[in-house]
Design an enzyme around this catalytic site. Structure first.
Site, PDB file in Angstrom:
ATOM      1  CE  LYS A 163     -45.641  80.533 -17.405  1.00 20.48           C
ATOM      2  NZ  LYS A 163     -46.159  80.495 -18.625  1.00 20.48           N
ATOM      3  CE  LYS A 165     -45.116  76.175 -17.006  1.00 21.11           C
ATOM      4  NZ  LYS A 165     -46.144  76.447 -18.090  1.00 21.11           N
ATOM      5  CG  ASP A 190     -48.954  78.391 -16.946  1.00 20.41           C
ATOM      6  OD1 ASP A 190     -49.955  77.839 -16.884  1.00 20.41           O
ATOM      7  OD2 ASP A 190     -48.185  78.322 -17.829  1.00 20.41           O
ATOM      8  CG  ASP A 240     -50.903  78.821 -22.314  1.00 24.99           C
ATOM      9  OD1 ASP A 240     -50.766  78.774 -23.685  1.00 24.99           O
ATOM     10  OD2 ASP A 240     -49.684  78.451 -21.912  1.00 24.99           O
ATOM     11  N   GLY A 292     -43.939  81.550 -24.484  1.00 24.05           N
ATOM     12  CA  GLY A 292     -43.218  81.009 -25.347  1.00 24.05           C
ATOM     13  C   GLY A 292     -43.388  79.340 -25.112  1.00 24.05           C
TER      14      GLY A 292
HETATM   15  O1  OSB Z   1     -47.551  77.006 -20.406  1.00 25.34           O
HETATM   16  O2  OSB Z   1     -46.460  78.389 -20.837  1.00 25.34           O
HETATM   17  C1  OSB Z   1     -46.701  77.520 -20.813  1.00 25.34           C
HETATM   18  C2  OSB Z   1     -43.358  75.866 -22.098  1.00 25.34           C
HETATM   19  C3  OSB Z   1     -43.755  74.951 -22.775  1.00 25.34           C
HETATM   20  C4  OSB Z   1     -45.092  74.616 -22.960  1.00 25.34           C
HETATM   21  C5  OSB Z   1     -45.727  75.464 -22.174  1.00 25.34           C
HETATM   22  C6  OSB Z   1     -45.731  76.608 -21.452  1.00 25.34           C
HETATM   23  C7  OSB Z   1     -44.253  76.640 -21.353  1.00 25.34           C
HETATM   24  C8  OSB Z   1     -43.639  77.791 -20.638  1.00 25.34           C
HETATM   25  C9  OSB Z   1     -42.168  78.335 -20.589  1.00 25.34           C
HETATM   26  O3  OSB Z   1     -44.205  78.111 -19.527  1.00 25.34           O
HETATM   27  C10 OSB Z   1     -42.042  79.433 -21.422  1.00 25.34           C
HETATM   28  C11 OSB Z   1     -40.960  79.651 -22.175  1.00 25.34           C
HETATM   29  O4  OSB Z   1     -40.030  80.043 -21.521  1.00 25.34           O
HETATM   30  O5  OSB Z   1     -40.694  79.335 -23.085  1.00 25.34           O
HETATM   31 MG    MG Z   2     -48.924  78.593 -19.966  1.00 25.50          MG
END
Ligand code: OSB
Ligand code: MG
Length: 370
Positions: A163, A165, A190, A240, A292
């Site tokens: 995934k 960002k 994301d 999300d 997460g």
């Molecule tokens: O948007 O999914 C998200 C981490 C912190 C806050 C928001 C997000 C995330 C992650 C990391 O994308 C997910 C992980 O590895 O814990």
């Molecule tokens: Mg997210």
């Protein structure tokens, strides 16, 4: 069970590498660990994985501390409760919002209940698998070469889905290069709410990359705009931040705002509420996966148990301890198997031990209620 006392630990742990998203850069993890002890000495552990600042949600480590110490814990200590569900009939209901704070208590009560009954949390929740699929969430990097090197390393480690960002300016061109290098890997993106409907042309361009989904492209409160966008692009939309309760799931479903839900137990108040959402999604045929928030090994245990549920249909953002921290506060640490999966523990509760001496060392604040 009768609650004897509740310990709160505000811990600060350095991340092995900074994590950059459209909302900022995280170099440390400041999170609240909850320990609940019942009258016979059995202990349950939980975690409220908030961010230090109000970037992902309005909650911060300080607001969570306040809600836990001044409202929720004093009400629970000394009370006799059947189980975590009772939290939601009492103080959990009276305190509005603050889901991530509440989640720490809810989780600790589930761990405690499972331990008292001698069952693994996964079994108690109705889990149907003994290993879960691990994906990895990769932050925004300085340049595309660095991103490509990171992807290569993560694939070598065994992660079965990547995934990325994204944000305006770090999207179409980046994905072009990633797809050129890796035409076939399971890939998703994301945006953490970084776009608006006016950016629809950039978002439309993402359709060419055969993505599993695009997560939270638009404002978290705008289910209507997501519904509009869903009609304009072919990449499935996953929500999300927008999904804070079961009510949001119903609205998103009826409006057609998403095809997939990233269920983060902490964002919805913990395991009790997460389970309700799981069950609704299963009955609606709305696929989910478990996301997460850079949890420590304690919070990770709850993610793993949730990911063992039958409604989970995609790889999860549940990575190994070593992806986040040099040393985790649990034993054994969470490890990735070479086949890209993680084992679901069979021991009672979340099934791992908390290293209490290390917890004391990383705690920057501590409070006992009771
Ligand atoms: O948007 O999914 C998200 C981490 C912190 C806050 C928001 C997000 C995330 C992650 C990391 O994308 C997910 C992980 O590895 O814990
Ligand atoms: Mg997210």
């Amino acid at each position: 069970m009768k609650i004897r006392n509740i310990d709160l630990y505000l811990v600060r742990m350095e991340l092995v590498s900074p994590f950059e998203t459209s909302f900022g850069v995280e170099t440390h993890r400041e999170t609240v660990i909850v320990r609940i002890e019942e009258e016979n000495g059995e202990v349950g552990w939980g975690e409220s994985p908030i961010m230090e600042g109000p970037w992902y949600s309005y909650e911060t480590s300080q607001t969570a501390w306040h809600i836990l110490k001044d409202f929720i814990s004093p009400e629970l200590v000394g009370s006799e409760i059947e189980g975590p569900e009772e939290l939601w009939k009492g103080i959990g209901k009276r305190v509005r919002g603050h889901n991530i704070a509440k989640a720490g208590i809810d989780k600790a009560l589930w761990d405690l209940k499972a331990k008292l009954e001698g069952k693994s949390l996964s079994k108690m929740l109705g889990g149907v698998r003994d290993r879960i699929l691990s994906g990895i969430s990769i932050g925004i990097k300085k340049n595309v070469d660095e991103l490509l090197r990171t992807i290569e390393k993560r694939l070598e480690e065994g992660y079965m889905r990547i995934k990325l960002k994204i944000k305006p300016g770090w999207d179409v061109e980046v994905l072009k290069r990633v797809r050129k290098e890796y035409p076939d890997i399971p890939l998703q993106v994301d945006a953490n709410a970084a776009y608006t409907l006016d950016d629809y042309l950039s978002l439309k361009k993402l359709d060419q990359f055969d993505l599993l989904m695009i997560e939270q492209p638009l404002h978290e409160d705008d289910l209507a705009d997501h519904s509009q966008l869903a009609r304009k692009i072919s990449t499935p939309i996953c929500l999300d931040e927008s999904i804070k309760s079961i009510h949001d799931v119903k609205a998103a479903y009826l409006l057609g705002s998403c095809e997939i839900i990233n269920l983060k137990p902490s964002r919805v108040g913990g395991i009790t509420k997460g389970l309700e959402i799981h069950d609704l999604c299963l009955s609606l045929g709305l696929p989910i996966w478990i996301g997460g928030m850079l949890e420590t090994g304690i919070g990770r245990g709850f993610l793993v148990a949730m990911a063992s549920l039958p409604g989970v249909r995609f790889p999860n953002d549940i990575s190994a301890s070593s992806r986040y921290f040099k040393e985790d506060i649990v034993e054994p640490e969470w490890r990735l198997k070479p086949d890209g999966t993680m084992s679901v523990p069979r021991d009672p509760g979340i099934g791992i031990e908390v290293k209490e001496d290390m917890l004391e060392k990383v705690a920057v604040r501590r409070e006992r209620v009771g």
